[in-house]
Design a protein around this motif. Structure first.
Motif, PDB file in Angstrom:
ATOM      1  N   ASP A 128      -5.696  35.954  29.824  1.00  0.00           N
ATOM      2  CA  ASP A 128      -4.373  34.616  29.098  1.00  0.00           C
ATOM      3  C   ASP A 128      -5.184  34.328  28.485  1.00  0.00           C
ATOM      4  OD1 ASP A 128      -2.085  34.285  28.304  1.00  0.00           O
ATOM      5  OD2 ASP A 128      -2.082  32.853  30.490  1.00  0.00           O
ATOM      6  N   CYS A 129      -4.471  34.509  27.275  1.00  0.00           N
ATOM      7  CA  CYS A 129      -5.607  33.174  26.110  1.00  0.00           C
ATOM      8  C   CYS A 129      -4.526  33.334  25.478  1.00  0.00           C
ATOM      9  CB  CYS A 129      -6.744  33.575  25.893  1.00  0.00           C
ATOM     10  SG  CYS A 129      -7.421  32.278  24.414  1.00  0.00           S
ATOM     11  N   THR A 156      -6.131  42.026  28.218  1.00  0.00           N
ATOM     12  CA  THR A 156      -5.053  40.295  27.798  1.00  0.00           C
ATOM     13  C   THR A 156      -3.795  40.598  27.388  1.00  0.00           C
ATOM     14  OG1 THR A 156      -5.612  39.132  25.506  1.00  0.00           O
ATOM     15  CG2 THR A 156      -5.657  41.121  25.360  1.00  0.00           C
ATOM     16  N   THR A 157      -3.628  39.113  27.757  1.00  0.00           N
ATOM     17  CA  THR A 157      -2.056  38.718  27.280  1.00  0.00           C
ATOM     18  C   THR A 157      -2.265  39.046  26.300  1.00  0.00           C
ATOM     19  OG1 THR A 157      -2.677  37.122  27.477  1.00  0.00           O
ATOM     20  CG2 THR A 157      -1.583  37.772  29.696  1.00  0.00           C
ATOM     21  N   ILE A 158      -0.868  39.197  25.612  1.00  0.00           N
ATOM     22  CA  ILE A 158      -0.309  39.644  23.919  1.00  0.00           C
ATOM     23  C   ILE A 158       0.985  38.619  23.666  1.00  0.00           C
ATOM     24  CG2 ILE A 158      -0.272  40.893  21.820  1.00  0.00           C
ATOM     25  CD1 ILE A 158      -2.926  41.235  23.071  1.00  0.00           C
ATOM     26  N   ARG A 159       1.030  38.002  23.011  1.00  0.00           N
ATOM     27  CA  ARG A 159       2.533  37.367  22.702  1.00  0.00           C
ATOM     28  C   ARG A 159       2.930  37.723  20.939  1.00  0.00           C
ATOM     29  NH1 ARG A 159      -1.264  34.606  26.233  1.00  0.00           N
ATOM     30  NH2 ARG A 159      -0.078  32.697  26.542  1.00  0.00           N
ATOM     31  N   LEU A 160       4.212  37.944  21.560  1.00  0.00           N
ATOM     32  CA  LEU A 160       5.372  38.481  20.214  1.00  0.00           C
ATOM     33  C   LEU A 160       4.649  38.324  18.809  1.00  0.00           C
ATOM     34  CD1 LEU A 160       9.030  38.008  21.754  1.00  0.00           C
ATOM     35  CD2 LEU A 160       7.897  40.671  21.103  1.00  0.00           C
ATOM     36  N   GLU A 167      -1.727  42.224  11.326  1.00  0.00           N
ATOM     37  CA  GLU A 167      -3.003  42.055  10.339  1.00  0.00           C
ATOM     38  C   GLU A 167      -3.508  41.518  10.352  1.00  0.00           C
ATOM     39  OE1 GLU A 167       0.119  43.261   9.927  1.00  0.00           O
ATOM     40  OE2 GLU A 167      -0.112  45.005   9.967  1.00  0.00           O
ATOM     41  N   ARG A 168      -3.367  40.374  10.979  1.00  0.00           N
ATOM     42  CA  ARG A 168      -3.523  39.005  10.787  1.00  0.00           C
ATOM     43  C   ARG A 168      -4.257  38.301  11.690  1.00  0.00           C
ATOM     44  NH1 ARG A 168       0.443  34.389   8.183  1.00  0.00           N
ATOM     45  NH2 ARG A 168       2.138  35.515   8.972  1.00  0.00           N
ATOM     46  N   THR A 169      -3.919  38.657  13.426  1.00  0.00           N
ATOM     47  CA  THR A 169      -3.960  37.555  14.277  1.00  0.00           C
ATOM     48  C   THR A 169      -4.859  38.857  14.749  1.00  0.00           C
ATOM     49  OG1 THR A 169      -2.087  39.056  15.079  1.00  0.00           O
ATOM     50  CG2 THR A 169      -1.761  36.859  14.813  1.00  0.00           C
ATOM     51  N   GLY A 170      -4.982  40.264  14.407  1.00  0.00           N
ATOM     52  CA  GLY A 170      -5.721  41.284  14.700  1.00  0.00           C
ATOM     53  C   GLY A 170      -5.857  41.421  16.241  1.00  0.00           C
ATOM     54  N   VAL A 171      -6.077  42.896  16.560  1.00  0.00           N
ATOM     55  CA  VAL A 171      -6.011  43.511  17.836  1.00  0.00           C
ATOM     56  C   VAL A 171      -7.194  43.257  18.716  1.00  0.00           C
ATOM     57  CG1 VAL A 171      -5.206  45.603  18.834  1.00  0.00           C
ATOM     58  CG2 VAL A 171      -3.895  44.942  16.839  1.00  0.00           C
ATOM     59  N   GLY A 177      -3.304  45.606  26.924  1.00  0.00           N
ATOM     60  CA  GLY A 177      -2.508  44.511  26.268  1.00  0.00           C
ATOM     61  C   GLY A 177      -1.754  44.168  27.622  1.00  0.00           C
ATOM     62  N   VAL A 178      -1.053  43.246  27.240  1.00  0.00           N
ATOM     63  CA  VAL A 178      -0.102  42.589  28.389  1.00  0.00           C
ATOM     64  C   VAL A 178       0.925  42.250  27.508  1.00  0.00           C
ATOM     65  CG1 VAL A 178       1.657  42.297  30.793  1.00  0.00           C
ATOM     66  CG2 VAL A 178      -1.656  42.456  30.624  1.00  0.00           C
TER      67      VAL A 178
END
Length: 334
Positions: A128-129, A156-160, A167-171, A177-178
């Motif tokens: 979680d990050c 890994t946790t994913i925020r909205l 495209e900016r934050t990356g996958v 993902g959660v």
């Protein structure tokens, strides 16, 4: 209460294609009570995402260090555990790039040590990050090394916002993902501002991007409430142990609309010092709100053959609000 929960578990929730149900457990002491144990067994089939420790930056020692390591008062050997580690973004900001691989290996080592002491078997790890653009490369390297070194499936946790601006934050380089479908608003001192836990308008800004996200997603849904404590226009603390009923005491509080209350005098409540004119705002996720969140998200979430709906969080869940059937009904939206 246990008998009510047992009776509620006899509902019709046997769809073969239904997602799995699970809970988070985030307290530093693992000691679920009897009601929580029934919920875990009958609603979640003993599936638990257990936070083992945090990783934070120690400014004095100038190094990343584990803290808040879970202590087992009760055994967890009978549970289907997925270890969860929370890593702060400031850890990644301060840690040199040359230390990332070592941190990943140390994380895996500590997970193994805790699991061995508690006799836990696990097949996946969840990290979680809330990474940022400046820490993305370090975090993704951390995940790659942890995934390789552990030999486990990596979540890994994913925020909205990380969905919408992928495209900016990356996958992240993970197996799954959660999607954390809560804490989506801005936590502030304004009495009239919508809930920071969940509100439909904020969620709607991001959901149209969800079908195009390339990582398979489990879902984390809120079943928690908290009280936001503000003083002189600033948020000073959040409390999960204070309930609306305490705030509706007219001798102590003056109502300010539907959800906020101003202290009439200074006093202690639930071990918390409340100063005269402090404002306490109840942000709640009862069954009606949780159902709205589930319906809204389910309309955009792409199908997935094996999905888990994880409820945050077992140790603070209100048993008067959520029983076995209520949790299973929420899962059925997916």
């Amino acid at each position: 209460m246990a008998m009510v929960l047992l009776a509620a578990a006899t509902g019709c929730h046997s769809r073969k294609d239904a997602p799995a149900t699970a809970f988070y457990y985030w307290k530093t002491v693992f000691e679920p009570d009897s009601v929580q144990q029934i919920l875990l067994q009958q609603a979640a089939g003993q599936r638990l995402y257990l936070r083992l420790f945090d990783v934070d930056w120690n400014a004095e020692r100038k190094q990343a260090m584990p803290n808040a390591i879970v202590h087992f008062v009760q055994p967890a050997v009978h549970l289907h555990i997925t270890p969860v580690v929370f890593i702060t973004n400031r850890t990644l900001e301060n840690l040199p790039a040359t230390g990332i691989d070592s941190l990943a290996r140390q994380t895996d080592t500590l997970i193994r040590q805790i699991a061995a002491r508690a006799n836990l078997n696990y097949t996946a790890i969840q990290i979680d990050c809330d990474w940022t653009l400046t820490t993305r490369d370090k975090y993704f390297q951390y995940l790659r090394t942890l995934r390789q070194h552990s030999g486990k499936l990596l979540q890994t946790t994913i925020r909205l916002h990380q969905i919408k601006y992928k495209e900016r934050t990356g996958v992240p380089p993970a197996d799954k993902g959660v999607l954390m479908f809560y804490n989506m608003g801005h936590l502030n001192a304004r009495v009239q501002s919508p809930s920071s836990i969940y509100n439909k308008a904020d969620a709607a800004k991001y959901l149209t991007s969800l079908p195009r996200y390339p990582l398979p997603l489990d879902v984390a849904l809120p079943v928690f409430s908290w009280v936001v404590h503000t003083r002189s226009g600033k948020v000073i603390q959040l409390y999960s142990n204070i309930r609306r009923a305490q705030l509706e005491n007219r001798q102590r509080f003056e109502p300010l609309g539907k959800h906020a209350f101003r202290a009439r005098s200074s006093f202690f409540m639930a071990g918390v010092y409340i100063k005269e004119n402090d404002i306490l705002k109840a942000e709640e996720t009862g069954r009606e709100i949780a159902e709205k969140a589930a319906r809204q998200l389910a309309a955009y979430l792409p199908p997935l053959q094996s999905r888990t709906i994880i409820y945050y969080e077992l140790s603070t869940l209100d048993p008067e609000e959520y029983q076995v059937e209520d949790i299973l009904d929420l899962t059925d939206y997916f």
